[in-house]
Every structure is written in structure tokens, then in C-alpha cells.
Design a protein around this motif. Structure first.
Motif, short mmCIF file in Angstrom:
data_model
loop_
_atom_site.label_atom_id
_atom_site.label_comp_id
_atom_site.label_asym_id
_atom_site.label_seq_id
_atom_site.Cartn_x
_atom_site.Cartn_y
_atom_site.Cartn_z
N MET A 1 4.18 8.47 -11.61
CA MET A 1 5.07 8.68 -10.47
C MET A 1 4.29 8.46 -9.18
O MET A 1 3.17 8.94 -9.02
CB MET A 1 5.63 10.10 -10.50
CG MET A 1 6.53 10.45 -9.32
SD MET A 1 7.20 12.13 -9.49
CE MET A 1 8.09 12.25 -7.95
N SER A 2 4.86 7.70 -8.25
CA SER A 2 4.18 7.41 -6.99
C SER A 2 4.93 8.05 -5.84
O SER A 2 6.10 8.37 -5.93
CB SER A 2 4.10 5.89 -6.77
OG SER A 2 3.40 5.29 -7.83
N GLY A 3 4.20 8.20 -4.72
CA GLY A 3 4.83 8.75 -3.53
C GLY A 3 3.85 9.56 -2.73
O GLY A 3 2.65 9.53 -2.96
N GLY A 5 4.56 13.10 -1.98
CA GLY A 5 5.39 14.29 -1.98
C GLY A 5 4.68 15.60 -1.75
O GLY A 5 5.32 16.63 -1.68
N ARG A 6 3.36 15.64 -1.65
CA ARG A 6 2.67 16.90 -1.47
C ARG A 6 2.20 17.05 -0.03
O ARG A 6 1.89 16.09 0.66
CB ARG A 6 1.48 17.00 -2.42
CG ARG A 6 1.91 17.02 -3.89
CD ARG A 6 0.76 17.42 -4.77
NE ARG A 6 1.17 17.47 -6.18
CZ ARG A 6 0.37 17.90 -7.15
NH1 ARG A 6 -0.83 18.31 -6.88
NH2 ARG A 6 0.79 17.90 -8.40
N GLU A 7 2.06 18.33 0.36
CA GLU A 7 1.68 18.60 1.74
C GLU A 7 0.33 17.99 2.09
O GLU A 7 0.11 17.49 3.19
CB GLU A 7 1.66 20.11 1.98
CG GLU A 7 1.46 20.50 3.43
CD GLU A 7 1.46 22.00 3.63
OE1 GLU A 7 1.35 22.73 2.63
OE2 GLU A 7 1.59 22.44 4.78
N GLY A 8 -0.63 18.04 1.12
CA GLY A 8 -1.96 17.49 1.37
C GLY A 8 -2.06 16.01 1.11
O GLY A 8 -3.14 15.44 1.19
N VAL A 9 -0.94 15.35 0.76
CA VAL A 9 -0.83 13.92 0.48
C VAL A 9 -1.52 13.55 -0.82
O VAL A 9 -0.88 13.03 -1.73
CB VAL A 9 -1.33 13.05 1.65
CG1 VAL A 9 -1.21 11.57 1.32
CG2 VAL A 9 -0.54 13.37 2.92
N LEU A 10 -2.82 13.79 -0.94
CA LEU A 10 -3.52 13.51 -2.18
C LEU A 10 -3.43 14.73 -3.10
O LEU A 10 -3.64 15.86 -2.65
CB LEU A 10 -4.99 13.19 -1.90
CG LEU A 10 -5.27 11.89 -1.15
CD1 LEU A 10 -6.74 11.80 -0.78
CD2 LEU A 10 -4.86 10.67 -1.97
N PRO A 11 -3.13 14.54 -4.37
CA PRO A 11 -3.04 15.67 -5.30
C PRO A 11 -4.33 16.50 -5.31
O PRO A 11 -5.43 15.96 -5.40
CB PRO A 11 -2.82 14.99 -6.66
CG PRO A 11 -2.16 13.69 -6.32
CD PRO A 11 -2.77 13.26 -5.02
N GLY A 12 -4.17 17.79 -5.20
CA GLY A 12 -5.32 18.69 -5.21
C GLY A 12 -5.96 18.91 -3.86
O GLY A 12 -6.90 19.70 -3.74
N ARG A 447 -0.59 -0.27 -1.95
CA ARG A 447 -1.22 0.96 -2.40
C ARG A 447 -0.17 2.04 -2.66
O ARG A 447 0.84 2.11 -1.98
CB ARG A 447 -2.24 1.44 -1.35
CG ARG A 447 -3.38 0.48 -1.28
CD ARG A 447 -4.40 0.65 -0.23
NE ARG A 447 -5.66 0.13 -0.76
CZ ARG A 447 -5.89 -1.16 -0.98
NH1 ARG A 447 -4.97 -2.05 -0.68
NH2 ARG A 447 -7.03 -1.54 -1.50
N SER A 448 -0.48 2.90 -3.64
CA SER A 448 0.43 3.99 -3.99
C SER A 448 -0.37 5.24 -4.32
O SER A 448 -1.42 5.16 -4.98
CB SER A 448 1.28 3.62 -5.21
OG SER A 448 2.08 2.48 -4.97
N ILE A 449 0.12 6.38 -3.88
CA ILE A 449 -0.47 7.66 -4.25
C ILE A 449 0.21 8.16 -5.51
O ILE A 449 1.44 8.14 -5.63
CB ILE A 449 -0.34 8.68 -3.11
CG1 ILE A 449 -1.24 8.26 -1.94
CG2 ILE A 449 -0.69 10.09 -3.58
CD1 ILE A 449 -1.05 9.06 -0.68
N ILE A 450 -0.59 8.57 -6.48
CA ILE A 450 -0.08 9.07 -7.75
C ILE A 450 -0.01 10.59 -7.64
O ILE A 450 -1.04 11.27 -7.56
CB ILE A 450 -1.00 8.67 -8.92
CG1 ILE A 450 -1.27 7.16 -8.89
CG2 ILE A 450 -0.39 9.09 -10.25
CD1 ILE A 450 -0.04 6.30 -8.97
N VAL A 451 1.19 11.14 -7.63
CA VAL A 451 1.33 12.58 -7.40
C VAL A 451 1.40 13.38 -8.68
O VAL A 451 1.34 14.60 -8.64
CB VAL A 451 2.57 12.87 -6.53
CG1 VAL A 451 2.44 12.21 -5.18
CG2 VAL A 451 3.86 12.44 -7.23
#
Length: 460
Positions: A1-3, A5-12, A447-451
Motif C-alpha cells: 500500500m502506498s501513500g 497516510g501517517r502523521e510522520g509521513v515515513l512509517p515509524g 516515488r512512493s511511501i510504503i505505509v
């Protein structure tokens, strides 16, 4: 899943936490494109800090019709994000002003106004550049893969002066041909005073003269007065601070600061394959410690391609001359040497993760080559999953042993999977950190962020 969606952008990552971007290879891991992308996704980005290396960087950013190879400016400059140059990064003022002109042509208003520079930063001059190129010419076929931008000479001269090196001694692997002068090596602070700049340059020129003469290159640089006038003029156009630490702390208090590394940890001066290394510390341990002392918890983002690359000489166990992986932004250089490609090297990646220490997430680039090239993955060298052990000491003999191991390595291959998830799982296993960002092309939109990624344990 890409996007995103988290407040810190990068997971963790906690919102606002500083991000350290570090290459896990020999360089060319898409550091510039990653910094540009992160700044585009993190609305409170306050600054990019360049903290290592110097003007030899070549961090490519592509967005729409615009392309720029960042050398000293932070790679978020196309977004008008300010750049802070923090020692031990070395600064080449002539290169900086040339890069400012290129950015201005791309529509960036007053690029030099985006710069805040550390007064302690060593200055790379045309004399250092001439010394570097002369030394590489004299090495002939035994070249070390230098970019020819004078970075090693800048660091070595400063060490020679500090240690008051004598003719016949060695600074690193550089022979000292004449006694080092008593005066200090030039820094940005020196450039505030024209007379002090001339004295520093004159001492440097005398130190450099035997090396330059031995290379037979003719007049290697302009007059001392001409160089001094140019350097001092540029220094008047940029903001030079005596307290860069407070500048960075203030930026971290107002938003996200991106710490943009140089090169890759496999070229680190005390962890790479000596002598095919840089004269800079690339691993971020000291930076992590400093940021932590300011009360912030940095997020370390390690970068790698899905295959191996290297510019110039030095061991690269998975190199394959038959691989057809052209790279429009990387070509052979006169001093640096050939652009080399190879298969995904998990033992090298495990070693890179071990010397880096903290890695909170990994960004994997160039995934668009999957399925169009006959790529392999090396699980082991000579049957050994972890043939390289960190030395944890400034010991060139130990690093030369690593070089010998890498030169003698016989990678144990299997085909690289063609699916993105399978490849990123291999890389996550080798680094012990989740893959949180992927790239399937050179542009910001590739580029995509993997959440969402499965939890991983220790490195595999």
C-alpha cells in the motif's frame, strides 16, 4: 500500500523528527531525489543540512522539465528550502557560486540567499583541485577513483598542518613532500579577511608546488591574489555563521530538518575498502549522537538501489560487465574512472547496515529495471553470509584486509525476483529495517511511501 497516510509521513517516524538520509552503497543511491521527494511530502520541512563530503557530490533531482545535479546546495532547493552547510563538510566557494547560477537559470530566486554556512568549514580551493588531479595523473593505472574535485587534498592538507607533518612522512596514504606550514588551513572564517586569505593560500601553494611540478601539467592555477579576491567576494555573498549548531537546533525546533549525506557508507574513510575510500566520515553515528543531545530522536533512512553500482576503482564483487543498465546521469569521468554496474550484493548490504548502526527505514530505487535485465542476487560470498566484520577502530590495516576479502570474493548467485515486493523483502532482511519508500524512475512522481510493511526482526 502506498501513500502518506501517517502523521510522520515515513512509517515509524514521529512527526517533526529529523531525518538522516544515508547511502548504503558506494554512492549514487538516489540521495538527492529522495531528499527532494521527502521535502515535497513533509510540509514543515525547515532546512536541508549537508554535513559530510564536499563539492564532489552529484545528487540528481528531476521534476517536470527541470533537472539539476546538486553538488553543495541541499537537494530540496527546487522547493526553496534553505541549505545549512555544517562542518566537517568542506566548501568550494567557486563551485558554490557556479551552482547558484545554474539554479537561478532554473527559476530559483537568489540561490545564495538560501545558504547558511559554518565558519569552521574547510575551504576547497583551485590549488586543492590541482593537487588532486596531479596525484591521480601520477597514479596512472593505480588510480583510487577520485572525482578530481580536491576533497581528499583539502582534508589531508588540514591534517598535515595540524600535525605539523614533515617531509618524508605520510598523511593517510599521501606522501608529504615538504614540511607543512605553521599557518592554519583556510576555512570560511578565513575568507572574511583578504590578507589572511592570501597568507593561507600562499602557504598552501608552496606546500603543493612539488606535487604539481612532478605531474608536468603546466601552470596549475591562477595567481594567489586572483583566487583570494574571488573567494573573499563570494564569502561576502553568503551568510557565514560562527554558531551553526544553534542555527540547526533552531531549525529543528520549527520543523523537519533533512540531513543529506554524501557518497555511501562503503566509501567511508574508516569503514570502506581502503585505499578506495573517501576522506570523509559517511556513517552517521556522530551525527546521531549530536542530534540526540539536542533533545531530538532522528530517523535514519538508508538508501540502496536494487542492484550494485560503483564509480571508479575499488572492489565490487558482483560487478558484471555484461549488464546493460545505462544511467543517463552517470558516466565515466576523467579522474574518477568508469561507471560500473553489478548484481544485488546482500553480503555488502549486510556490512553496510552493520557499520551504519541505526537504520529505521530503507528506500529502494531503480526498481523499474526489474524484469528488463538479467539481474541476479548474491546471497553469500564463498558460502559466507557475513564475510565482512566491522573493525570499530581507525585501523587501515584492518580495512585493507576487508579490501582483500572483497577482491577475492566469489558471489553465490541466484536469479533476482522480478516482483517489487520480493526484492524489497530481500533488502529489508539484509538491513534489518523495513522498506518504507520505493522508486521506479528518476522523477519526484516516480516515488512512493510504503505505509504498511510486515514487521521484521533482526537482519537476515
Amino acid at each position: 500500500m502506498s501513500g502518506t497516510g501517517r502523521e510522520g509521513v515515513l512509517p515509524g517516524r514521529a512527526a517533526g523528527a529529523p531525518i538522516i538520509v544515508v547511502g548504503l552503497g558506494y554512492g549514487d543511491e538516489s540521495k538527492g531525489a529522495t531528499v527532494d521527494y521527502l521535502a515535497s511530502q513533509i510540509p514543515d520541512t525547515a532546512a536541508v543540512v549537508r554535513w559530510s563530503g564536499g563539492s564532489q557530490a552529484a545528487h540528481n533531482v528531476c521534476h517536470g522539465p527541470r533537472h539539476h545535479t546538486f553538488r553543495q546546495f541541499g537537494s530540496a532547493s527546487l522547493l526553496d528550502v534553505r541549505t545549512i552547510l555544517q562542518a566537517p563538510m568542506m566548501v568550494n566557494p567557486l563551485s558554490l557560486v557556479a551552482e547558484a547560477g545554474e539554479l537561478e537559470a532554473l527559476g530559483i530566486g537568489d540561490p545564495l540567499g538560501l545558504i547558511t554556512a559554518d565558519a569552521r568549514a574547510l575551504v576547497t580551493t583551485p590549488i586543492h583541485v590541482a593537487m588532486n588531479r596531479a596525484r591521480e595523473i601520477l597514479r596512472g593505472n593505480a588510480r583510487h577513483g577520485s572525482t578530481g574535485e580536491g576533497i581528499g587534498e583539502t582534508a589531508a592538507y588540514a591534517l598535515a598542518v595540524t600535525e605539523q607533518a614533515r617531509a618524508g612522512s605520510m598523511i593517510g596514504n599521501f606522501p608529504v613532500l615538504v614540511d607543512a606550514p605553521a599557518g592554519p588551513a583556510p576555512t570560511l572564517a578565513t575568507l572574511r579577511d583578504r590578507d589572511a586569505t592570501i597568507r593561507a593560500l600562499d602557504a598552501l601553494a608552496r606546500y603543493a608546488a612539488p606535487l604539481l611540478a612532478s605531474a608536468g601539467e603546466g601552470a596549475p592555477h591562477e595567481s594567489i591574489e586572483t583566487i583570494a579576491d574571488a573567494l573573499c567576494s563570494i564569502a561576502e555573498q553568503i551568510r557565514i555563521t560562527d554558531d551553526v549548531d544553534s542555527e540547526i537546533a533552531a531549525a529543528m525546533a520549527t520543523g523537519t530538518v533533512l540531513f543529506e549525506g554524501s557518497q555511501g557508507v562503503l566509501l567511508d574513510e574508516w569503514n570502506g575498502f581502503h585505499p578506495y575510500t573517501t576522506w570523509s566520515t559517511i556513517v552517521p553515528a556522530d551525527l546521531i549522537e549530536w542530534i540526540s543531545r539536542t533533545g531530538h530522536d532522528p530517523y535514519v533512512l538508508g538508501l540502496t538501489r536494487c542492484y550494485a553500482t560503483r564509480h571508479g576503482a575499488g572492489p565490487m564483487p558482483t560487478e558484471d560487465a555484461n549488464l546493460q543498465l545505462p544511467d543517463v546521469h552517470n558516466r565515466e569521468g576523467r579522474y574518477q574512472g568508469a561507471w560500473r554496474t553489478g548484481h544485488l550484493d546482500l553480503p555488502a548490504l549486510r556490512y553496510a547496515a552493520a557499520i551504519t548502526g541505526q537504520i529505521d527505514g530503507v528506500a529502494v530505487s531503480h526498481l523499474d529495471v526489474l524484469g528488463i535485465a538479467d539481474l541476479m542476487v548474491a546471497e553469500t560470498w564463498n558460502g559466507d553470509r557475513e564475510p565482512l566484520a566491522p573493525s570499530h577502530a581507525e585501523d587501515t590495516a584492518a580495512l585493507e584486509h576487508l579490501t582483500a576479502l572483497a577482491c577475492e570474493a566469489r558471489p553465490d548467485y541466484r536469479p533476482l525476483p522480478e516482483g517489487v515486493d520480493e526484492v524489497t523483502d530481500l533488502i529489508a532482511g539484509a538491513t534489518g529495517a523495513p522498506v518504507v519508500l520505493t522508486a521506479a524512475g528518476p522523477t519526484r512522481t516516480d516515488r512512493s511511501i510504503i505505509v504498511q510493511r510486515p514487521a521484521l526482526g533482526a537482519r537476515q
